[in-house]
Motif scaffolding. Structure first.
Motif, PDB file in Angstrom:
ATOM      1  N   HIS A 115       0.825  -1.220   0.000  1.00  0.00           N
ATOM      2  CA  HIS A 115       0.000   0.000   0.000  1.00  0.00           C
ATOM      3  C   HIS A 115       0.856   1.265   0.000  1.00  0.00           C
ATOM      4  O   HIS A 115       0.320   2.373   0.095  1.00  0.00           O
ATOM      5  CB  HIS A 115      -0.937   0.005   1.214  1.00  0.00           C
ATOM      6  CG  HIS A 115      -1.751  -1.253   1.319  1.00  0.00           C
ATOM      7  ND1 HIS A 115      -2.622  -1.653   0.334  1.00  0.00           N
ATOM      8  CD2 HIS A 115      -1.783  -2.216   2.267  1.00  0.00           C
ATOM      9  CE1 HIS A 115      -3.177  -2.805   0.678  1.00  0.00           C
ATOM     10  NE2 HIS A 115      -2.676  -3.168   1.842  1.00  0.00           N
ATOM     11  N   ALA A 116       2.164   1.102  -0.089  1.00  0.00           N
ATOM     12  CA  ALA A 116       3.066   2.259  -0.001  1.00  0.00           C
ATOM     13  C   ALA A 116       3.490   2.734  -1.381  1.00  0.00           C
ATOM     14  O   ALA A 116       3.445   1.987  -2.360  1.00  0.00           O
ATOM     15  CB  ALA A 116       4.312   1.885   0.812  1.00  0.00           C
ATOM     16  N   THR A 117       3.911   3.992  -1.429  1.00  0.00           N
ATOM     17  CA  THR A 117       4.574   4.538  -2.612  1.00  0.00           C
ATOM     18  C   THR A 117       6.077   4.510  -2.357  1.00  0.00           C
ATOM     19  O   THR A 117       6.540   4.981  -1.319  1.00  0.00           O
ATOM     20  CB  THR A 117       4.111   5.987  -2.869  1.00  0.00           C
ATOM     21  OG1 THR A 117       2.695   5.981  -3.084  1.00  0.00           O
ATOM     22  CG2 THR A 117       4.791   6.568  -4.099  1.00  0.00           C
ATOM     23  N   TYR A 118       6.810   3.936  -3.285  1.00  0.00           N
ATOM     24  CA  TYR A 118       8.273   3.852  -3.189  1.00  0.00           C
ATOM     25  C   TYR A 118       8.868   5.087  -3.880  1.00  0.00           C
ATOM     26  O   TYR A 118       8.621   5.311  -5.068  1.00  0.00           O
ATOM     27  CB  TYR A 118       8.784   2.590  -3.874  1.00  0.00           C
ATOM     28  CG  TYR A 118       8.454   1.283  -3.173  1.00  0.00           C
ATOM     29  CD1 TYR A 118       9.420   0.593  -2.455  1.00  0.00           C
ATOM     30  CD2 TYR A 118       7.179   0.715  -3.240  1.00  0.00           C
ATOM     31  CE1 TYR A 118       9.144  -0.624  -1.826  1.00  0.00           C
ATOM     32  CE2 TYR A 118       6.876  -0.488  -2.619  1.00  0.00           C
ATOM     33  CZ  TYR A 118       7.870  -1.158  -1.909  1.00  0.00           C
ATOM     34  OH  TYR A 118       7.585  -2.357  -1.292  1.00  0.00           O
ATOM     35  N   VAL A 119       9.648   5.859  -3.134  1.00  0.00           N
ATOM     36  CA  VAL A 119      10.171   7.137  -3.629  1.00  0.00           C
ATOM     37  C   VAL A 119      11.676   7.029  -3.878  1.00  0.00           C
ATOM     38  O   VAL A 119      12.442   6.685  -2.966  1.00  0.00           O
ATOM     39  CB  VAL A 119       9.886   8.267  -2.609  1.00  0.00           C
ATOM     40  CG1 VAL A 119      10.419   9.597  -3.126  1.00  0.00           C
ATOM     41  CG2 VAL A 119       8.392   8.365  -2.319  1.00  0.00           C
ATOM     42  N   MET A 120      12.094   7.312  -5.127  1.00  0.00           N
ATOM     43  CA  MET A 120      13.503   7.156  -5.504  1.00  0.00           C
ATOM     44  C   MET A 120      13.936   8.277  -6.429  1.00  0.00           C
ATOM     45  O   MET A 120      13.100   8.857  -7.127  1.00  0.00           O
ATOM     46  CB  MET A 120      13.708   5.818  -6.224  1.00  0.00           C
ATOM     47  CG  MET A 120      13.382   4.622  -5.355  1.00  0.00           C
ATOM     48  SD  MET A 120      13.122   3.115  -6.312  1.00  0.00           S
ATOM     49  CE  MET A 120      11.451   3.287  -6.878  1.00  0.00           C
ATOM     50  N   GLN A 121      15.244   8.538  -6.466  1.00  0.00           N
ATOM     51  CA  GLN A 121      15.778   9.459  -7.469  1.00  0.00           C
ATOM     52  C   GLN A 121      15.706   8.773  -8.841  1.00  0.00           C
ATOM     53  O   GLN A 121      16.087   7.604  -8.990  1.00  0.00           O
ATOM     54  CB  GLN A 121      17.240   9.817  -7.162  1.00  0.00           C
ATOM     55  CG  GLN A 121      17.414  10.943  -6.161  1.00  0.00           C
ATOM     56  CD  GLN A 121      17.226  12.334  -6.750  1.00  0.00           C
ATOM     57  OE1 GLN A 121      17.472  12.569  -7.935  1.00  0.00           O
ATOM     58  NE2 GLN A 121      16.793  13.271  -5.915  1.00  0.00           N
TER      59      GLN A 121
END
Length: 256
Positions: A115-121
């Motif tokens: 249910h999470a959003t994975y945040v990356m460069q």
């Protein structure tokens, strides 16, 4: 309400040129049996904000004897449900930071945080696919690409009212750090640009950094800002204090 931070310790490991992480117990294992190895601790962090639950990096993704993800068990021990994690903030995607993005067991792979959003460069995400380095595990990113909510960011900026990110490079070309603030507390996660408090006290150029000199300068810069702005610093690879404040005394950093 103050920001709550929980250290999710995955333990101590030795790692050599093969880039395999082998559990290492200082009580019973002898470092001499593991020549040419680095010895590191691995600890992601869970941050409880007023209205959200945030994970900072995901550890190695190892499971216990029952096949349960250590990371999930540690989140439950802290009093939370892994399914409630809304944001997974990635400093970078080397395996010891990204292995826990997925849970591998019984020959299957599933999302650790569905249910999470994975945040990356963006640049780090592209590097993870194209790099020949054994520091990246491409099969994880293939799975994430097909199954996860992904939010790719560039440069430095604000993710939410409480979370800002700063592009640093230095440890790897597209490394980033995070500052979380709620008007009362300030929490800084330096990933592998500031992985241990001892690295503030001793100035050195590390061979394991992509740009060791820049990493050394950034550590100094973040240390000064941490002392001036009373940041609580989170140290992903610390052998001693995982959460600490930094003070300046006669141009020397003190870990409080």
């Amino acid at each position: 309400m103050a920001i709550q931070v929980f250290t999710l310790s995955e333990g101590s490991y030795s790692v050599d040129a093969s880039k395999k992480f082998i559990p290492f117990d200082p009580q019973k294992d002898n470092p001499k049996d593991r020549p040419a190895s680095l010895f590191i601790h691995v600890q992601p962090f869970l941050v409880k904000l007023e209205n959200s639950l945030v994970l900072l990096d995901t550890g190695l993704g190892y499971s216990n004897a029952e096949g349960k993800l250590h990371l999930h068990e540690n989140i439950r021990k802290a009093g939370f449900d892994p399914d409630d994690v809304e944001l997974v903030l990635m400093s970078h995607l080397h395996f010891d930071h990204s292995g826990g993005m997925v849970h591998q067991h019984d020959g299957k792979m599933e999302l650790s945080f569905p249910h999470a959003t994975y945040v990356m460069q963006q640049g780090e995400w592209e590097t993870a696919f194209s790099s020949k380095s054994s520091s990246y595990c491409t099969e994880i990113f293939d799975f994430i690409q097909r199954n996860a909510q992904i939010h790719l960011i560039e440069d430095s900026g604000k993710l939410t009212n409480e979370i800002s990110y700063e592009f640093t490079g230095a440890h790897c070309p597209y490394h980033q750090v995070f500052l979380i603030e709620d008007g009362e507390d300030k929490v800084f996660f330096g990933g592998d640009v500031l992985p241990e408090p001892e690295e503030l006290i001793r100035k050195f150029v590390a061979k394991y950094d992509y740009d060791g000199r820049k990493a050394m300068e950034l550590r100094d810069d973040f240390g000064l800002r941490a002392a001036a702005e009373k940041w609580k610093c989170l140290f992903y690879h610390s052998k001693s204090k995982t959460q600490a404040f930094v003070e300046l005394n006669d141009d020397k950093f003190i870990i409080v």
